[in-house]
Scaffold this active site. Structure first.
Site, PDB file in Angstrom:
ATOM      1  N   GLU A 192     -72.001 -49.656 -38.916  1.00  0.00           N
ATOM      2  CA  GLU A 192     -72.071 -49.484 -40.368  1.00  0.00           C
ATOM      3  C   GLU A 192     -71.875 -50.834 -41.044  1.00  0.00           C
ATOM      4  O   GLU A 192     -70.935 -51.568 -40.730  1.00  0.00           O
ATOM      5  CB  GLU A 192     -71.002 -48.516 -40.878  1.00  0.00           C
ATOM      6  CG  GLU A 192     -71.154 -48.270 -42.385  1.00  0.00           C
ATOM      7  CD  GLU A 192     -69.903 -47.703 -43.059  1.00  0.00           C
ATOM      8  OE1 GLU A 192     -70.051 -47.129 -44.147  1.00  0.00           O
ATOM      9  OE2 GLU A 192     -68.790 -47.857 -42.509  1.00  0.00           O
TER      10      GLU A 192
ATOM     11  N   GLU B 138     -67.369 -55.402 -42.698  1.00  0.00           N
ATOM     12  CA  GLU B 138     -66.930 -55.535 -44.100  1.00  0.00           C
ATOM     13  C   GLU B 138     -66.408 -56.961 -44.306  1.00  0.00           C
ATOM     14  O   GLU B 138     -65.565 -57.426 -43.540  1.00  0.00           O
ATOM     15  CB  GLU B 138     -65.844 -54.507 -44.411  1.00  0.00           C
ATOM     16  CG  GLU B 138     -65.188 -54.644 -45.763  1.00  0.00           C
ATOM     17  CD  GLU B 138     -66.174 -54.628 -46.917  1.00  0.00           C
ATOM     18  OE1 GLU B 138     -66.143 -55.592 -47.718  1.00  0.00           O
ATOM     19  OE2 GLU B 138     -66.973 -53.672 -47.017  1.00  0.00           O
TER      20      GLU B 138
ATOM     21  N   GLU C 212     -69.459 -61.705 -42.812  1.00  0.00           N
ATOM     22  CA  GLU C 212     -70.778 -61.417 -43.359  1.00  0.00           C
ATOM     23  C   GLU C 212     -71.646 -60.728 -42.305  1.00  0.00           C
ATOM     24  O   GLU C 212     -71.698 -61.166 -41.148  1.00  0.00           O
ATOM     25  CB  GLU C 212     -71.456 -62.713 -43.803  1.00  0.00           C
ATOM     26  CG  GLU C 212     -70.753 -63.443 -44.940  1.00  0.00           C
ATOM     27  CD  GLU C 212     -71.108 -62.868 -46.301  1.00  0.00           C
ATOM     28  OE1 GLU C 212     -71.929 -61.921 -46.354  1.00  0.00           O
ATOM     29  OE2 GLU C 212     -70.579 -63.366 -47.307  1.00  0.00           O
TER      30      GLU C 212
ATOM     31  N   ASP D 182     -73.972 -54.087 -52.295  1.00  0.00           N
ATOM     32  CA  ASP D 182     -73.991 -54.639 -53.651  1.00  0.00           C
ATOM     33  C   ASP D 182     -75.445 -54.868 -54.058  1.00  0.00           C
ATOM     34  O   ASP D 182     -76.169 -55.606 -53.389  1.00  0.00           O
ATOM     35  CB  ASP D 182     -73.226 -55.964 -53.672  1.00  0.00           C
ATOM     36  CG  ASP D 182     -72.983 -56.483 -55.078  1.00  0.00           C
ATOM     37  OD1 ASP D 182     -73.800 -56.188 -55.978  1.00  0.00           O
ATOM     38  OD2 ASP D 182     -71.980 -57.194 -55.291  1.00  0.00           O
TER      39      ASP D 182
ATOM     40  N   LYS E 255     -79.060 -58.619 -61.268  1.00  0.00           N
ATOM     41  CA  LYS E 255     -79.672 -59.694 -62.053  1.00  0.00           C
ATOM     42  C   LYS E 255     -80.636 -60.502 -61.187  1.00  0.00           C
ATOM     43  O   LYS E 255     -80.356 -60.801 -60.034  1.00  0.00           O
ATOM     44  CB  LYS E 255     -78.593 -60.602 -62.629  1.00  0.00           C
ATOM     45  CG  LYS E 255     -77.701 -59.910 -63.659  1.00  0.00           C
ATOM     46  CD  LYS E 255     -76.679 -60.867 -64.249  1.00  0.00           C
ATOM     47  CE  LYS E 255     -75.817 -60.155 -65.289  1.00  0.00           C
ATOM     48  NZ  LYS E 255     -74.789 -61.055 -65.878  1.00  0.00           N
TER      49      LYS E 255
ATOM     50  N   ASP F 255     -77.169 -46.045 -54.780  1.00  0.00           N
ATOM     51  CA  ASP F 255     -77.347 -45.385 -56.070  1.00  0.00           C
ATOM     52  C   ASP F 255     -78.295 -46.175 -56.956  1.00  0.00           C
ATOM     53  O   ASP F 255     -78.576 -45.759 -58.081  1.00  0.00           O
ATOM     54  CB  ASP F 255     -75.996 -45.244 -56.778  1.00  0.00           C
ATOM     55  CG  ASP F 255     -75.389 -46.596 -57.083  1.00  0.00           C
ATOM     56  OD1 ASP F 255     -75.109 -47.341 -56.123  1.00  0.00           O
ATOM     57  OD2 ASP F 255     -75.219 -46.925 -58.271  1.00  0.00           O
TER      58      ASP F 255
END
EC number: 2.1.1.33
Length: 224
Positions: A54, A79, A106, A129, A133, A165
């Protein structure tokens, strides 16, 4: 175990890749990856069960539940934030999960320098994330270069799943994955519910705010 029971592994000039307390630490802005001898996966886990991974594990709700439910699968939680790694580590120990290891670093660096070819059965990316922008899009996880590493580490017919989302992020990721992988879902290649997927803190958060969740799933072609 409490999250704060996991202590930071290095300070200042002592930064180097290391494994401690079932966590592989890869320092940020570190380039001496070749100096670390990565153990075999059988040594890392203590068995040779298939490996699932994951990315963007957050607080660890999803991956700890999956590892607990599937003891014959080895799981890697990736993570980059240490505060979140602490929470994953705490949940892992408190749930007595033995088939989960954590990477604090990373995802791109971990895949490129620490994973051999064709070893991962499934990659799940949970709510990365979106960097919405335009000037920040270079920071997005899904990039053509990273897709090459994903294809390399997946076994033949291995699967990658993305949950997000952010529909714009979803569509860009689909475009990138289509270049090297085969969609498992019919066009438009995403759905709003995925059976037996489980849930995560971010999924509950966004659903509580009335936001739609999107899933897409791709498979690696045999022999590439």
């Amino acid at each position: 175990m409490k999250p704060q029971d996991l202590k930071a592994p290095f300070f200042g000039e002592e930064r180097k890749t290391q494994i401690k307390d079932d966590v592989l630490y890869i320092p940020e802005h570190y380039f001496k990856h070749g100096q670390f001898e990565m153990p075999s996966w059988e040594e890392f886990f203590g068995n040779n069960h298939p490996i699932f991974c994951e990315l963007c594990s957050g607080n660890g709700d999803w991956v700890v539940a999956q590892a607990n439910k599937n003891p014959n699968m080895n799981w890697i939680a990736v993570e980059k934030r240490f505060d979140r790694v602490r929470k994953i580590w705490s949940k892992m120990h408190n749930s007595q999960v033995r088939n989960l290891r954590i990477v604090c670093g990373e995802a791109q660096t971990f895949f490129r320098h620490y994973i051999q070819n064709e070893v991962i059965q499934r990659i799940v990316v949970n709510f990365p994330d979106p960097w919405p922008k335009s000037r920040h899009r270079k920071h997005r996880l899904f990039q053509y270069e990273f897709m090459n590493d994903i294809v390399r580490v997946l076994v033949d017919s291995g699967i990658i799943i993305l949950a997000t989302d952010d529909k714009n992020y979803l569509l860009q990721a689909i475009k990138i994955m289509q270049q090297r992988l085969l969609p498992k879902l019919e066009e438009p290649y995403y759905c709003k519910m995925l059976e037996n997927y489980g849930d995560s803190w971010f999924e509950r958060l966004w659903r509580s705010k009335g936001q739609e969740i999107f899933y897409t799933e791709f498979v690696k072609k045999v022999g590439i």
